[in-house]
Design a protein around this motif. Structure first.
Motif, PDB file in Angstrom:
ATOM      1  N   LEU A 108     -12.162  98.837  66.073  1.00 12.64           N
ATOM      2  CA  LEU A 108     -11.925  97.400  65.946  1.00 12.64           C
ATOM      3  C   LEU A 108     -13.226  96.639  65.710  1.00 12.64           C
ATOM      4  N   GLU A 109     -14.284  96.980  66.442  1.00 14.53           N
ATOM      5  CA  GLU A 109     -15.564  96.304  66.239  1.00 14.53           C
ATOM      6  C   GLU A 109     -16.167  96.655  64.884  1.00 14.53           C
ATOM      7  N   SER A 110     -15.982  97.888  64.432  1.00  9.22           N
ATOM      8  CA  SER A 110     -16.452  98.263  63.105  1.00  9.22           C
ATOM      9  C   SER A 110     -15.712  97.477  62.028  1.00  9.22           C
ATOM     10  N   THR A 111     -14.427  97.243  62.244  1.00 10.25           N
ATOM     11  CA  THR A 111     -13.651  96.442  61.289  1.00 10.25           C
ATOM     12  C   THR A 111     -14.160  95.006  61.250  1.00 10.25           C
ATOM     13  N   LEU A 112     -14.452  94.432  62.414  1.00  8.07           N
ATOM     14  CA  LEU A 112     -14.995  93.070  62.440  1.00  8.07           C
ATOM     15  C   LEU A 112     -16.340  93.007  61.721  1.00  8.07           C
ATOM     16  N   HIS A 113     -17.193  93.987  61.967  1.00  3.79           N
ATOM     17  CA  HIS A 113     -18.496  94.000  61.300  1.00  3.79           C
ATOM     18  C   HIS A 113     -18.330  94.019  59.781  1.00  3.79           C
ATOM     19  N   SER A 152      -9.886  81.805  64.225  1.00  8.38           N
ATOM     20  CA  SER A 152      -9.130  81.207  65.334  1.00  8.38           C
ATOM     21  C   SER A 152      -8.195  82.232  65.980  1.00  8.38           C
ATOM     22  N   VAL A 153      -7.529  83.038  65.156  1.00  7.26           N
ATOM     23  CA  VAL A 153      -6.632  84.072  65.695  1.00  7.26           C
ATOM     24  C   VAL A 153      -7.429  85.133  66.440  1.00  7.26           C
ATOM     25  N   LEU A 154      -8.597  85.490  65.911  1.00 10.65           N
ATOM     26  CA  LEU A 154      -9.433  86.469  66.608  1.00 10.65           C
ATOM     27  C   LEU A 154      -9.871  85.940  67.974  1.00 10.65           C
ATOM     28  N   VAL A 155     -10.246  84.682  68.029  1.00  7.05           N
ATOM     29  CA  VAL A 155     -10.670  84.102  69.305  1.00  7.05           C
ATOM     30  C   VAL A 155      -9.524  84.129  70.308  1.00  7.05           C
ATOM     31  N   LYS A 156      -8.314  83.890  69.843  1.00  8.21           N
ATOM     32  CA  LYS A 156      -7.172  83.829  70.753  1.00  8.21           C
ATOM     33  C   LYS A 156      -6.718  85.209  71.229  1.00  8.21           C
ATOM     34  N   TYR A 157      -6.680  86.183  70.319  1.00  8.20           N
ATOM     35  CA  TYR A 157      -5.948  87.412  70.620  1.00  8.20           C
ATOM     36  C   TYR A 157      -6.776  88.694  70.524  1.00  8.20           C
ATOM     37  N   PHE A 158      -8.009  88.630  70.071  1.00  9.04           N
ATOM     38  CA  PHE A 158      -8.775  89.867  69.983  1.00  9.04           C
ATOM     39  C   PHE A 158      -9.220  90.293  71.381  1.00  9.04           C
ATOM     40  N   PRO A 159      -8.886  91.519  71.810  1.00  7.28           N
ATOM     41  CA  PRO A 159      -9.224  91.953  73.182  1.00  7.28           C
ATOM     42  C   PRO A 159     -10.628  92.559  73.240  1.00  7.28           C
ATOM     43  N   GLY A 160     -11.626  91.786  72.840  1.00  7.97           N
ATOM     44  CA  GLY A 160     -12.971  92.322  72.721  1.00  7.97           C
ATOM     45  C   GLY A 160     -13.792  92.199  73.989  1.00  7.97           C
ATOM     46  N   ARG A 161     -14.987  92.769  73.920  1.00  9.81           N
ATOM     47  CA  ARG A 161     -15.935  92.673  75.030  1.00  9.81           C
ATOM     48  C   ARG A 161     -16.491  91.248  75.120  1.00  9.81           C
ATOM     49  N   PRO A 162     -17.058  90.870  76.268  1.00  5.57           N
ATOM     50  CA  PRO A 162     -17.546  89.489  76.428  1.00  5.57           C
ATOM     51  C   PRO A 162     -18.568  89.075  75.374  1.00  5.57           C
ATOM     52  N   ILE A 163     -19.494  89.961  75.016  1.00  5.97           N
ATOM     53  CA  ILE A 163     -20.519  89.559  74.051  1.00  5.97           C
ATOM     54  C   ILE A 163     -19.900  89.306  72.683  1.00  5.97           C
ATOM     55  N   VAL A 164     -18.891  90.076  72.310  1.00  9.70           N
ATOM     56  CA  VAL A 164     -18.240  89.882  71.016  1.00  9.70           C
ATOM     57  C   VAL A 164     -17.399  88.606  71.037  1.00  9.70           C
ATOM     58  N   MET A 165     -16.696  88.370  72.132  1.00  8.87           N
ATOM     59  CA  MET A 165     -15.880  87.162  72.224  1.00  8.87           C
ATOM     60  C   MET A 165     -16.757  85.911  72.216  1.00  8.87           C
ATOM     61  N   ASN A 166     -17.926  85.966  72.853  1.00  8.68           N
ATOM     62  CA  ASN A 166     -18.839  84.819  72.818  1.00  8.68           C
ATOM     63  C   ASN A 166     -19.275  84.523  71.385  1.00  8.68           C
ATOM     64  N   LEU A 167     -19.524  85.559  70.618  1.00  6.94           N
ATOM     65  CA  LEU A 167     -19.929  85.341  69.233  1.00  6.94           C
ATOM     66  C   LEU A 167     -18.787  84.755  68.411  1.00  6.94           C
ATOM     67  N   VAL A 190      -8.370  97.800  59.350  1.00  6.51           N
ATOM     68  CA  VAL A 190      -7.688  96.515  59.143  1.00  6.51           C
ATOM     69  C   VAL A 190      -6.258  96.578  59.651  1.00  6.51           C
ATOM     70  N   TRP A 191      -5.534  97.643  59.294  1.00  6.19           N
ATOM     71  CA  TRP A 191      -4.164  97.772  59.789  1.00  6.19           C
ATOM     72  C   TRP A 191      -4.140  97.841  61.322  1.00  6.19           C
ATOM     73  N   THR A 192      -5.056  98.601  61.901  1.00  6.72           N
ATOM     74  CA  THR A 192      -5.094  98.708  63.363  1.00  6.72           C
ATOM     75  C   THR A 192      -5.374  97.354  63.995  1.00  6.72           C
ATOM     76  N   LEU A 193      -6.331  96.615  63.433  1.00  2.00           N
ATOM     77  CA  LEU A 193      -6.653  95.290  63.959  1.00  2.00           C
ATOM     78  C   LEU A 193      -5.451  94.360  63.887  1.00  2.00           C
ATOM     79  N   PHE A 194      -4.745  94.361  62.766  1.00  2.00           N
ATOM     80  CA  PHE A 194      -3.596  93.475  62.614  1.00  2.00           C
ATOM     81  C   PHE A 194      -2.475  93.837  63.599  1.00  2.00           C
ATOM     82  N   HIS A 195      -2.254  95.127  63.801  1.00  2.00           N
ATOM     83  CA  HIS A 195      -1.230  95.541  64.778  1.00  2.00           C
ATOM     84  C   HIS A 195      -1.616  95.078  66.178  1.00  2.00           C
ATOM     85  N   VAL A 196      -2.887  95.237  66.537  1.00  2.00           N
ATOM     86  CA  VAL A 196      -3.337  94.807  67.861  1.00  2.00           C
ATOM     87  C   VAL A 196      -3.143  93.311  68.041  1.00  2.00           C
TER      88      VAL A 196
END
Length: 805
Positions: free
Chosen positions: A314-319, A345-360, A418-424
């Motif tokens: 998921l983080e590799s997909t965001l990068h 906006s959707v990533l901020v709401k629903y991405f289950p990332g680590r704190p440092i990634v969510m802060n960014l 991308v597909w994995t991220l969208f499903h998540v």
């Protein structure tokens, strides 16, 4: 029929079948038809439906002399029955996608004015009309109509098989034999055909399962499928078959074993046979099955659990999404900017990332909300790299694929991510009780439309969304819609060049992963058990199920970011230093301006030397200062002229006070010496001193007897002995210095004018160009002089001849 079957079971036909299966002929026609998609896609079907779209230009090349049989639907886009039948025809195309080299589907819109004549030539009077065209059809062939065809997939599939078996001599070369095998043929089978597996499907006489599975494995090597009827008593007794249908694997020497499946049905047989050892798709390398191996990317293979999601993917997909795909858009505006804002906006709401990634992600979201009508990627990149060095804010730089890794660097990876991220995201929106069922799907659709690098993939996704996105009205339906469309894409890409042999495109989840997700209809067709599929998706893509394996630690990520920032700052400083050096090197060829520090010291010296007696000189300086303020910024040469003028004024002022009071003037001598040392060389100073002495002799001014000293030596002597010399000698030396200063002023002015002239003449020219001009000018003068002498001599000779006559 028997003759046709005997041809199909021959060794030669088998080899031809294998050869043609590697190069699907219908695929060539599909590529040919892509040239005319704009007109055809106006109807009920698109290129994403795995249906050949015909037009008046392509209908004859596709239908005439084709190596595969074709089923063509003649329809009118305004026809209500055609519109209701179109979903069935699309589903049929997906259901028999593996049969393409044997039989393919096509469609033509007779409502199009350009196609009306074509439909009339094929004697189409009603819509929809289905016609079957045999392989190697001749020009003028009208095809065989499907009269009273059913409106369900199974009935159409059986009708197509019946038409295939009605072929005469010209059997489709890629089509395998469909007739039952006898015990006698089985005993000699391995003598004529060398395969690793032989699958025998025992069935009743009216069953189509054996023929369907045979066509399903049309593109796979190292396996052959044959059907055995229940009336073949010898084989049934030998293998102890009691259930029909059932599948057995038969090997040389009479060894056999029953194929284990959850349900005795076509889909389960096909899936299990494709997973047998050594069975690979034609033209694909065999998969590498090892616990630990290296791929071609020079990265170590990361063992993973295929039933889990990894945060590293998921983080590799965001990068890749934010740093690579978006970088292709230097300026983002309009619809693309709105798509980016929705995506973040959707990533901020629903991405289950680590704190440092969510802060960014929150920092990027806040910045985008404050942006105007457009943003530059350069500014966005600064936020992504956290150039402001906000604490505990970072997105890992680079990719580290785990469950999405591949056997080759150009396969899977980012599309899988991308597909994995969208499903998540859809599952997280469901778990967080989002109020908008289409929120995630709309953000995905707009992002893919605006930024996804594969433009054809983006077009296919848009076609799917346009077709059925309105069906989504609940959060559950959003999760299920994305899952079903993902399986549709897998069906379309199965066997494509982008398919990784280690990870074939299948209908997911497989029967091995979720047996309860699969069931069959009463007629034996496969059916998804949505009541079991939905809980499986929620569990598989839940944030609590995501594994943190292979992730970089947060401290390491932050340290790398700080180091990257420090390196960037150091590089900027080095660039600035380099630029200053280049500017300094470039200024050597320009007239050297007096340094600001020296100029300030000179002005301070002038102010210190001013006395209350020099009011006239002070007034003159004040007027000069007011005049200078009214002008524009002075050039370096104008500064030099101002300095020379000030020195001249200072010299006249000193003359007025020499007789009044003796003062030591070390500053004046030091100032002149610094000026001389800055702008002239020692040899020039010696020559100038000699000229000064000659001028003083011409003016009949008394010279002090003694050795002639250079100007530098005179200045040094004057600096050390001015207080010990008599008055007249000091006055004489002061006069010499004044004359020297005047000479240097004149020389500076002449030098300034000469350089100014040269700069005017050399505008746009180099020194080589000016040298060539001077040489040409000299040569032209010599030529003119030679011509003058020639004609003068000629005239003289003529006068002599006249005088002689």
């Amino acid at each position: 029929m028997a003759r046709c079957c005997s041809r199909a079971t021959s060794r030669f036909t088998h080899e031809v079948h294998k050869g043609f299966s590697k190069i699907p002929v219908s695929t060539v026609w599909m590529c040919f038809c892509l040239l005319f998609l704009s007109a055809a896609e106006a109807g009920l079907y698109s290129a994403s439906d795995q249906i050949i779209l015909l037009s008046k230009e392509t209908v004859e090349p596709v239908l005439v002399n084709s190596t595969a049989a074709l089923v063509v639907e003649f329809y009118a886009s305004w026809c209500g029955h055609c519109i209701s039948f179109s979903p069935v025809y699309r589903s049929l195309a997906r259901d028999i996608a593996e049969w393409k080299t044997a039989v393919d589907l096509a469609a033509i819109d007779c409502a199009e004015r350009a196609n009306k004549r074509v439909c009339n030539e094929y004697q189409v009077t009603g819509y929809p009309t289905l016609k079957f065209f045999h392989a190697y059809s001749k020009p003028g062939a009208l095809g065989q109509s499907f009269k009273g065809f059913s409106r369900d997939i199974m009935g159409l599939r059986h009708k197509i098989i019946d038409k295939l078996e009605s072929h005469g001599e010209l059997w489709p070369p890629a089509c395998p034999p469909l007739e039952p095998i006898s015990q006698a043929e089985l005993e000699s089978f391995f003598e004529t055909i060398s395969v690793r597996h032989l699958a025998l499907i025992f069935e009743m006489n009216d069953s189509y399962v054996g023929r369907e599975v045979t066509l399903d494995l049309l593109h796979f090597e190292n396996i052959e499928v044959r059907r055995v009827l229940s009336t073949e008593v010898g084989l049934v007794t030998k293998l102890g078959v009691t259930d029909f249908p059932s599948c057995y694997l038969y090997y040389p020497g009479g060894n056999f074993t029953k194929l284990k499946v959850n349900i005795e049905a076509r889909v389960f047989y096909s899936y299990a046979l494709k997973r047998l050892p050594g069975v690979v798709r034609s033209g694909k390398p065999p998969p590498v099955i090892k616990d630990v191996h290296t791929n071609s990317t020079e990265e170590p293979w990361r063992p993973f659990n295929s039933s889990r999601v990894y945060m590293a993917d998921l983080e590799s997909t965001l990068h890749y999404s934010l740093r690579v795909e978006l970088s292709a858009h230097p300026v983002i505006r309009g619809q693309a900017l709105r798509a980016l804002k929705m995506y973040i906006s959707v990533l901020v709401k629903y991405f289950p990332g680590r704190p440092i990634v969510m802060n960014l992600l929150k920092a990027v979201n806040s910045w985008l909300k404050q942006s105007s009508s457009e943003v530059s990627y350069e500014e966005l990149s600064a936020i992504l790299d956290n150039t402001a060095q906000s604490p505990d804010t970072a997105l890992p730089d680079g990719v580290r694929w785990v469950a999405c890794q591949s056997s080759q660097p150009h396969l899977r990876r980012y599309p899988c991510g991308v597909w994995t991220l969208f499903h998540v995201l859809t599952v997280q929106a469901y778990n967080n009780h989002s109020t908008d069922p289409e929120e995630v799907l709309s953000a995905m659709r707009n992002y893919v439309h605006s930024f996804f690098g594969c433009r054809q993939c983006a077009e296919h996704f848009e076609n799917m969304a346009r077709e059925s996105i309105l069906e989504v009205n609940t959060l559950m339906s959003a999760v299920m819609w994305l899952w079903s469309r993902h399986n549709r894409v897998n069906n379309r890409l199965a066997g494509a060049l982008s398919e990784d042999p280690n990870f074939p495109k299948i209908q997911w989840p497989s029967p091995d992963m979720c047996p309860s997700c699969h069931t069959v209809k009463p007629n034996g067709d496969h059916r998804w058990n949505n009541d079991r599929v939905f809980p499986f998706l929620l569990s598989f893509f839940s944030s609590s199920s995501i594994l943190p394996d292979y992730l970089e630690s947060e401290d390491h990520v932050l340290e790398k970011q700080r180091q990257k920032h420090a390196d960037r700052q150091q590089a900027l400083q080095a660039q600035k230093h380099e630029r200053k050096i280049r500017e300094a090197a470039g200024s050597i060829t320009d007239p050297p301006p007096s340094p600001p520090a020296v100029q300030e010291e000179e002005e301070e010296e002038v102010e210190e030397e001013e006395g209350p007696q020099d009011e006239a000189v002070a007034n003159m300086r004040q007027e000069d200062g007011e005049a200078a303020e009214m002008e524009t910024k002075p050039t370096p040469w104008s500064k030099l002229e101002m300095n020379v003028g000030r020195r001249q004024q200072r010299g006249h002022g000193r003359r007025s006070i020499v007789g009044m009071k003796m003062r030591e003037l070390p500053e004046d001598i030091v100032d002149l010496d610094s000026f001389v040392n800055q702008h002239y060389k020692a040899k020039a100073l010696q020559l100038a001193a000699a000229r000064v002495r000659q001028r003083s002799l011409q003016r009949k001014e008394e010279q002090e007897p003694g050795p002639v000293l250079g100007l530098g030596l005179e200045l040094d002597v004057g600096l050390g002995m001015v207080g010990l010399q008599p008055m007249n000698e000091r006055i004489e030396q002061r006069r010499k210095r004044e004359l020297t200063g005047q000479y240097f002023e004149e020389e500076a002015e002449l030098n300034h004018r000469g350089r100014w002239m040269m700069s005017v003449l050399s505008i746009g020219f180099s020194k080589v160009d000016i040298s060539l001009c001077v040489i040409l000018y000299f040569l032209s003068c010599m030529c003119l002089l030679a011509m003058y002498l020639f004609f003068k001599n000629r005239l003289r000779l003529r006068r002599v001849k006249v005088s002689l006559t």
